[in-house]
Scaffold this motif. Structure first.
Motif, short mmCIF file in Angstrom:
data_model
loop_
_atom_site.label_atom_id
_atom_site.label_comp_id
_atom_site.label_asym_id
_atom_site.label_seq_id
_atom_site.Cartn_x
_atom_site.Cartn_y
_atom_site.Cartn_z
N LEU A 52 11.45 4.04 -3.03
CA LEU A 52 10.38 2.81 -3.52
C LEU A 52 10.88 1.64 -3.39
N ASP A 100 5.82 3.81 -1.18
CA ASP A 100 6.66 4.77 -0.74
C ASP A 100 7.20 4.66 0.74
N LYS A 106 1.50 2.51 -2.71
CA LYS A 106 1.31 3.47 -3.95
C LYS A 106 0.56 2.90 -4.91
#
Length: 299
Positions: free
Chosen positions: A190, A205, A215
């Motif tokens: 992340l 992501d 995301k």
């Protein structure tokens, strides 16, 4: 001529009704130029070094005797109000906000006797447009991947490089390039981009580093997202807004479709006095945060 001082602090723990952390001044080292960022490095023999960003270069300070810090090397570079420094294995990586340094890579394997360095200024191509790397604001390194933030390339998002095979010649992999990123942090695929101009935290992501996927975004409380750092389990992210009277925010990101703000913090004694939070770091359930006039606050 301006003088600036680096203070070396010792973190100590005393146990009363609850843990209380305090800091003790061990020593200080004065410079004849302004300073900006600082990072740490532990050599293979256990010696600790401070890596200090100065207005005109990068200073390497030996902490063999923490009470008597000694500058043992300096790599001069472009004059810049901001540098950012991180380390990977026996190398330090440094970027500057101004000038033509590109990416400074310092080989520290021979410390304290000597250092070698290169200024990596290769061309990076995004959407068929090649641009030579000159400046960046921030960087982070995770698992042998180098993330450069706020560079002079593309939309000034985050550029991703592989430094596992050749630490002196980063291999460009991909970019999270939607918005200007002032700061970048990565944990467990992340990527957290502090998109300060839009007041947003962007969460990407990067399982496929050639194709980062946005995301989620989160508007932070003062709409000027300066930095972000997640908890070790990536359930929470902590952000700062570089504005007077801004908060240190805490967000629950366990569900990226429904991010929830769960806490905010200001120094109680100076609420409303224009105090500005700068950077926060999370380590072992503690937040270590720098404030413009409050110094270091540990929560």
């Amino acid at each position: 001529m301006k003088y600036q001082t680096v203070y070396f602090l010792l973190f100590t723990t005393s146990i009363f009704a609850q843990n209380q952390l305090n800091t003790k001044l061990v020593s200080q080292l004065s410079y004849t130029e302004e300073l900006n960022d600082i990072w740490g490095y532990v050599a293979l023999d256990g010696t600790e070094y401070a890596l200090v960003g100065t207005r005109n270069g990068t200073s390497i300070v030996s902490l063999v005797d923490p009470a008597n810090p000694v500058e043992i090397a300096k790599v001069n570079g472009s004059r810049s109000v901001w540098r950012d420094i991180k380390t990977h294995n026996e190398y330090a990586y440094v970027v500057a906000d101004q000038g033509e340094d590109g990416l400074l890579i310092i080989d520290m394997s021979s410390l304290p006797d000597s250092t070698g360095h290169v200024f990596w200024k290769e061309e990076v191509s995004i959407n068929g447009i090649g641009t030579r790397l000159r400046t960046c604001h921030n960087l982070y390194i995770d698992n042998g991947f180098l993330y450069l933030s706020g560079c002079n390339i593309g939309n000034r998002g985050v550029l991703i490089f592989d430094i596992n095979e050749d630490p002196l010649n980063p291999n460009y992999v991909g970019a999270a390039n939607l918005n200007y990123s002032h700061d970048v942090f990565v944990r467990d695929n992340l990527l957290f981009a502090s998109e300060i101009n839009n007041g947003l935290l962007g969460i990407y992501d990067i399982s496929d580093k050639a194709n980062p996927i946005l995301k989620a975004t989160q508007l932070t409380s003062s709409s000027f997202t300066h930095n972000a750092w997640s908890s070790e389990d990536n359930k929470y992210v902590f952000t700062t807004d570089e504005r007077p009277n801004a908060f240190l925010d805490v967000y629950d990101i366990s569900d990226l479709d429904q991010i929830q703000k769960v806490e905010e913090y200001q120094v109680l004694a100076t609420q409303g006095a224009g105090v500005i939070p700068h950077n926060t770091h999370h380590h072992n359930d503690f937040l270590i945060t720098s404030w413009y006039t409050e110094g270091v606050v540990i929560l």
